[in-house]
Design a protein around this motif. Structure first.
Motif, mmCIF file in Angstrom:
data_model
loop_
_atom_site.group_PDB
_atom_site.id
_atom_site.type_symbol
_atom_site.label_atom_id
_atom_site.label_comp_id
_atom_site.label_asym_id
_atom_site.label_seq_id
_atom_site.Cartn_x
_atom_site.Cartn_y
_atom_site.Cartn_z
ATOM 1 N N PRO A 17 29.493 -16.849 29.873
ATOM 2 C CA PRO A 17 28.064 -17.301 29.860
ATOM 3 C C PRO A 17 27.240 -16.164 29.248
ATOM 4 O O PRO A 17 27.244 -15.031 29.687
ATOM 5 C CB PRO A 17 28.063 -17.769 31.325
ATOM 6 C CG PRO A 17 28.688 -16.905 32.127
ATOM 7 C CD PRO A 17 29.837 -16.538 31.273
ATOM 8 N N ILE A 18 25.829 -16.695 28.663
ATOM 9 C CA ILE A 18 24.946 -15.851 28.359
ATOM 10 C C ILE A 18 23.629 -16.403 29.087
ATOM 11 O O ILE A 18 23.196 -17.491 29.077
ATOM 12 C CB ILE A 18 24.907 -16.066 26.666
ATOM 13 C CG1 ILE A 18 26.131 -15.528 26.049
ATOM 14 C CG2 ILE A 18 23.580 -15.214 26.129
ATOM 15 C CD1 ILE A 18 26.150 -15.935 24.621
ATOM 16 N N ILE A 19 22.909 -15.167 29.448
ATOM 17 C CA ILE A 19 21.472 -15.332 29.891
ATOM 18 C C ILE A 19 20.239 -14.533 28.994
ATOM 19 O O ILE A 19 20.744 -13.446 28.619
ATOM 20 C CB ILE A 19 21.434 -14.932 31.384
ATOM 21 C CG1 ILE A 19 22.512 -15.674 32.397
ATOM 22 C CG2 ILE A 19 20.153 -15.359 31.977
ATOM 23 C CD1 ILE A 19 22.784 -14.866 33.572
ATOM 24 N N ILE A 20 19.319 -15.563 28.620
ATOM 25 C CA ILE A 20 18.261 -14.731 27.933
ATOM 26 C C ILE A 20 17.348 -14.290 28.932
ATOM 27 O O ILE A 20 16.649 -15.021 29.642
ATOM 28 C CB ILE A 20 17.469 -15.739 26.890
ATOM 29 C CG1 ILE A 20 18.531 -16.297 25.942
ATOM 30 C CG2 ILE A 20 16.513 -15.492 26.134
ATOM 31 C CD1 ILE A 20 18.237 -17.450 25.309
ATOM 32 N N ILE A 21 17.067 -13.025 28.824
ATOM 33 C CA ILE A 21 16.340 -12.280 29.953
ATOM 34 C C ILE A 21 14.858 -12.002 29.375
ATOM 35 O O ILE A 21 14.032 -12.312 29.911
ATOM 36 C CB ILE A 21 16.808 -11.043 30.592
ATOM 37 C CG1 ILE A 21 18.314 -11.309 30.991
ATOM 38 C CG2 ILE A 21 16.064 -10.181 31.138
ATOM 39 C CD1 ILE A 21 19.043 -9.983 31.396
ATOM 40 N N LYS A 22 14.933 -11.599 28.114
ATOM 41 C CA LYS A 22 13.559 -11.525 27.551
ATOM 42 C C LYS A 22 13.647 -11.803 26.029
ATOM 43 O O LYS A 22 14.488 -11.690 25.446
ATOM 44 C CB LYS A 22 13.097 -10.056 27.728
ATOM 45 C CG LYS A 22 11.607 -9.644 27.620
ATOM 46 C CD LYS A 22 11.381 -8.228 27.927
ATOM 47 C CE LYS A 22 9.788 -7.936 27.509
ATOM 48 N NZ LYS A 22 9.483 -6.604 27.907
ATOM 49 N N LYS A 23 12.474 -12.354 25.381
ATOM 50 C CA LYS A 23 12.484 -12.613 23.873
ATOM 51 C C LYS A 23 11.196 -11.926 23.567
ATOM 52 O O LYS A 23 9.856 -11.811 23.781
ATOM 53 C CB LYS A 23 12.068 -14.104 23.871
ATOM 54 C CG LYS A 23 13.174 -14.970 24.097
ATOM 55 C CD LYS A 23 13.009 -16.603 24.124
ATOM 56 C CE LYS A 23 12.891 -16.899 22.568
ATOM 57 N NZ LYS A 23 12.649 -18.250 22.265
ATOM 58 N N ASN A 24 11.737 -11.041 22.369
ATOM 59 C CA ASN A 24 10.552 -10.290 21.776
ATOM 60 C C ASN A 24 10.950 -10.643 20.143
ATOM 61 O O ASN A 24 12.075 -10.844 19.834
ATOM 62 C CB ASN A 24 10.498 -8.604 21.877
ATOM 63 C CG ASN A 24 10.248 -8.361 22.966
ATOM 64 O OD1 ASN A 24 9.151 -8.788 23.717
ATOM 65 N ND2 ASN A 24 10.935 -7.538 23.815
ATOM 66 N N ASN A 25 9.870 -11.002 19.434
ATOM 67 C CA ASN A 25 10.028 -11.301 17.834
ATOM 68 C C ASN A 25 9.582 -10.027 16.738
ATOM 69 O O ASN A 25 8.403 -9.770 17.018
ATOM 70 C CB ASN A 25 9.599 -12.785 17.618
ATOM 71 C CG ASN A 25 10.274 -13.784 18.210
ATOM 72 O OD1 ASN A 25 11.431 -13.807 18.487
ATOM 73 N ND2 ASN A 25 9.612 -14.590 18.973
#
Length: 408
Positions: free
Chosen positions: A143-151
């Motif tokens: 499984p994969i968890i998205i912890i933080k999103k920066n673009n």
């Protein structure tokens, strides 16, 4: 002077084929995650992989009605408040690769036993360069968890010939103010690029008609060519996906285009197939990206034609539902065929096939490819695999010699 071609004497069994394109079905639903709109989709594929994409979009707050009789309605004008951020995607690697950049913070995606053993390194690498912080198992397994999103902006060379990675980055750029520049050495299927101009319009209601899946239709083409039948088919005809057709054409396939149509930048055709003589025995790596999903079907077709064949550029097959390169190699050996395996190519010469047991693992294309081979008394494992891409597979084949298949 007008000329006419009579086909009254040709026996053609009329069967209505309804198997929507899998790639377009995925993308048609996913577009609701990008734009606030209502999308009506007709001839959508009703398979397990598409249901996984629907499940993911529902967990993102999208209202979805269907699929019912190959029709689906999706609305993102008003999103639901969802507390459940865990999405189970079954065996659909396409879903996780295309949508990973569109998921919100703290989303958790997991697949079945087979998907959890497939590395997602090729999609995680460019996303981390954009600024995503992801957590996954060792070797980049789910499984994969998205912890933080920066673009951030990105210039990226697409070393792997994968349209799914390209689509993921293109869709990510639509949701940010930063530009992403992509460079690919070889062109891959361009369904996302074809729909982007339509998606940029201010219209909030879309109607999408999905053509029949060329990858699924290739099984019907191969089966009828093996049995020397004449037949007419309606299918989608993308120039970056018709490598299987181009090979047949170079091998002296005789056909007519009965009808051609362009709808939402996608090509629909109706083709009459009536004769085939195999002459071309070598397939080079530059042509593989156009027929990557049809390779198992093509191998079985070549095996039945009993010629010496060489196929190069098969390294991409290692990253499919199974290690398709090794699976095809071992199963062809089980059938009594002499075959040479190198790093990325196969050389084999066909002869009379043995009755044996074929292990299709969790790969739907392996099962269907060996089934249409029409090998008497063969046993093929895991018939349930067809549900992921071609649920109506058995409806199209009257194959009395090859009706033996077993479960695990």
């Amino acid at each position: 002077m007008k000329s006419y071609f009579k086909i009254n004497c040709i026996k053609i069994k009329k069967k209505k084929i309804k198997t929507g394109d899998k790639s377009l079905s995925h993308r048609g639903i996913i577009y609701c995650l990008i734009k606030n709109c209502i999308i009506e989709i007709s001839n959508i594929l009703e398979s397990l992989d598409i249901l996984s994409t629907i499940n993911l979009c529902k967990n993102m707050g999208i209202y979805i009605y269907g699929p019912i009789n190959s029709y689906l309605l999706a609305s993102s004008l008003k999103k639901k408040n969802i507390k459940n951020k865990i999405s189970y995607l079954g065996n659909s690697g396409t879903t996780i690769r295309i949508t990973l950049s569109l998921l919100t913070k703290n989303n958790f995606v997991i697949g079945d036993k087979s998907l959890n053993k497939r590395t997602m390194y090729r999609i995680i690498k460019p996303l981390t360069l954009i600024g995503y912080v992801l957590q996954c198992k060792k070797n980049f397994f789910t499984p994969i968890i998205i912890i933080k999103k920066n673009n951030f902006g990105l210039k990226y060379n697409l070393v792997n010939f994968s349209s799914q990675i390209k689509s993921c980055l293109l869709l990510s750029s639509l949701n940010s103010f930063f530009k992403i520049f992509l460079k690919e050495k070889k062109k891959t299927r361009d369904h996302t690029e074809r729909f982007l101009p339509i998606l940029k319009n201010k219209i909030k209601n879309f109607n999408i008609k999905i053509p029949n899946d060329f990858s699924s239709i290739s099984f019907i083409i191969s089966y009828n060519l093996i049995n020397k039948n004449n037949f007419i088919l309606n299918l989608g005809f993308n120039k970056l996906r018709n490598g299987f057709f181009e090979y047949l054409l170079n091998s002296n396939l005789k056909f007519f285009f009965i009808k051609k149509k362009i709808y939402k930048n996608e090509h629909f055709v109706k083709i009459f197939f009536f004769k085939f003589f195999n002459k071309k025995n070598t397939i080079f790596s530059e042509n593989i990206s156009k027929m990557i999903d049809e390779i198992p079907t093509l191998l079985l077709l070549l095996v039945k034609l009993k010629n010496k064949n060489k196929i190069y550029g098969l390294e991409e097959l290692r990253f499919k539902e199974s290690n398709r390169f090794l699976s095809m190699y071992y199963n062809i050996i089980f059938l009594g065929i002499k075959i040479i395996k190198k790093k990325n190519y196969l050389i084999f010469k066909s002869k009379n096939l043995h009755n044996n047991y074929v292990k299709s693992l969790s790969d739907h294309r392996l099962f269907m490819s060996f089934y249409i081979g029409n090998i008497p008394n063969i046993k093929i494992s895991n018939p349930e695999n067809i549900l992921s891409s071609f649920p109506s597979f058995f409806n199209f084949f009257n194959n009395k010699k090859n009706n033996y298949y077993v479960y695990k």
